[in-house]
Design a protein around this motif. Sequence first.
Motif, PDB file in Angstrom:
ATOM      1  N   ASP A 142       1.807  -3.083  -6.655  1.00  0.00           N
ATOM      2  CA  ASP A 142       1.068  -3.748  -5.579  1.00  0.00           C
ATOM      3  C   ASP A 142       0.190  -4.860  -6.149  1.00  0.00           C
ATOM      4  OD1 ASP A 142       2.166  -2.041  -3.806  1.00  0.00           O
ATOM      5  OD2 ASP A 142       0.483  -0.642  -3.753  1.00  0.00           O
ATOM      6  N   GLU A 143       0.104  -5.926  -5.401  1.00  0.00           N
ATOM      7  CA  GLU A 143      -0.708  -7.059  -5.843  1.00  0.00           C
ATOM      8  C   GLU A 143      -2.109  -6.925  -5.281  1.00  0.00           C
ATOM      9  OE1 GLU A 143       1.200 -10.645  -4.753  1.00  0.00           O
ATOM     10  OE2 GLU A 143       2.955 -10.293  -6.015  1.00  0.00           O
TER      11      GLU A 143
ATOM     12  N   ARG B 264      -1.469  -5.625   1.500  1.00  0.00           N
ATOM     13  CA  ARG B 264      -1.931  -4.798   0.387  1.00  0.00           C
ATOM     14  C   ARG B 264      -0.854  -3.877  -0.145  1.00  0.00           C
ATOM     15  NH1 ARG B 264      -5.171  -1.719   3.133  1.00  0.00           N
ATOM     16  NH2 ARG B 264      -3.663  -0.040   3.197  1.00  0.00           N
TER      17      ARG B 264
ATOM     18  N   PRO C 242      -5.457  -1.959  -6.920  1.00  0.00           N
ATOM     19  CA  PRO C 242      -4.040  -1.697  -6.627  1.00  0.00           C
ATOM     20  C   PRO C 242      -3.401  -0.897  -7.751  1.00  0.00           C
ATOM     21  CG  PRO C 242      -4.348  -3.959  -7.319  1.00  0.00           C
ATOM     22  CD  PRO C 242      -5.720  -3.361  -7.187  1.00  0.00           C
ATOM     23  N   GLU C 243      -2.373  -0.178  -7.402  1.00  0.00           N
ATOM     24  CA  GLU C 243      -1.646   0.606  -8.403  1.00  0.00           C
ATOM     25  C   GLU C 243      -0.164   0.271  -8.320  1.00  0.00           C
ATOM     26  OE1 GLU C 243      -1.031   4.681  -5.767  1.00  0.00           O
ATOM     27  OE2 GLU C 243      -2.177   4.714  -7.630  1.00  0.00           O
TER      28      GLU C 243
ATOM     29  N   GLU D  89      -9.095  -1.581   1.132  1.00  0.00           N
ATOM     30  CA  GLU D  89      -9.104  -2.944   0.607  1.00  0.00           C
ATOM     31  C   GLU D  89     -10.027  -3.072  -0.609  1.00  0.00           C
ATOM     32  OE1 GLU D  89      -7.443  -5.941   1.827  1.00  0.00           O
ATOM     33  OE2 GLU D  89      -6.224  -4.262   2.540  1.00  0.00           O
TER      34      GLU D  89
ATOM     35  N   THR E 140      -2.417   2.992  -3.141  1.00  0.00           N
ATOM     36  CA  THR E 140      -3.832   2.691  -3.371  1.00  0.00           C
ATOM     37  C   THR E 140      -4.388   3.679  -4.386  1.00  0.00           C
ATOM     38  OG1 THR E 140      -4.056   1.940  -1.098  1.00  0.00           O
ATOM     39  CG2 THR E 140      -6.077   2.346  -2.307  1.00  0.00           C
TER      40      THR E 140
END
Length: 250
Positions: free
Chosen positions: A249-250, A88, A245-246, A241, A92
Motif C-alpha cells: 500500500d502506498e 489508501r 501503510p503496510e 488514514e 493498515t
Amino acid sequence: MRLRYLLTALAALCLLPLAAPVIRHMPEFGAHPLPYGEAVNRIAPAERQVTNMVSAVNFDLRGFDTLGEETMLLAAVVGTVVLLRGARGEGTADRPASCPGRPIAPRSPGVVLLCRVLTPMLLLFGLYVVLHAQLTPGGGFQGGVIIASGLMLVWLGEGYGAWRRLVPGKVLHAMEGGGAALYTLTGLGALLSGAAFLTNILPFGEMRQLLSGGIIPVVNLGVGLAVAGGFAMLFLEFLEETREPEGNDE
C-alpha cells in the motif's frame, strides 16, 4: 492573511443590508405563524400515546421523509469509505504514521483514566436517548451520535490497537446497514398487512411508558443503529488514514 480578512469584511458589509430586514421581520421567540405545531400537539398525544412531539413528527407524521434522510446519510458514509479506501487500500498497520521532528507523545494516565470512566457512561446515556425517543427529547439521530462519540473515547484512552479490537469494522457495517434495513422493513411490513407504507400497525401502549408509540420506537431504533454505525465508521476510516501503510500500500 490580510487579504483574507479584507474579503471577509467586504462580504459582511455586503450581506448586512440584506440580513437586517430579515432579522427585523423574524417572529418573536416562541411564536410561530403556522398551525402545524398546534396540530401536532393535538394529534400526537391522543392518537400515538407519545410525549415527544419531535419524534412523533420524524418517525410517524413524516416518517417517509426521515427514511430519505437516513438513506442520504448512509450514501454519504459509503461514499466517504469508498474514497478513502480507494486511495489508501485495505491493509493498515498498527503503527501510527510519524513526521520528522514531531514525536508522538505518550498518553497521560489522567486521560486514560478519564476515558475509561466516561466511555461506559456516554454509551449508556446514548442508549437511553435512543430508547426514550417517544418520551423525552432525543432520538436515534442524537443518541447515535452520542454512542459513536463514546466509541471514540476508546481510541483516545486505549489507543488504536484496542479501538480496532473492540470496534471491528464489520460490526459497524452491520449496524449501519441493519439500522436502515430495519426502518425499511418496518414500512414494508405495513404494506404486507394491507396498510400504507409506515402505517402504525403495532399497539400504541400507554402514555409515558417505554413500550408506547407503536412503530415509533422500532424505526427510531433503526435510525440509532444506522447513525451510530455510520459515524463510528467515519471515525474508523479517518483514523486509519493516520496509520503507516503496510505491504504494497502506498
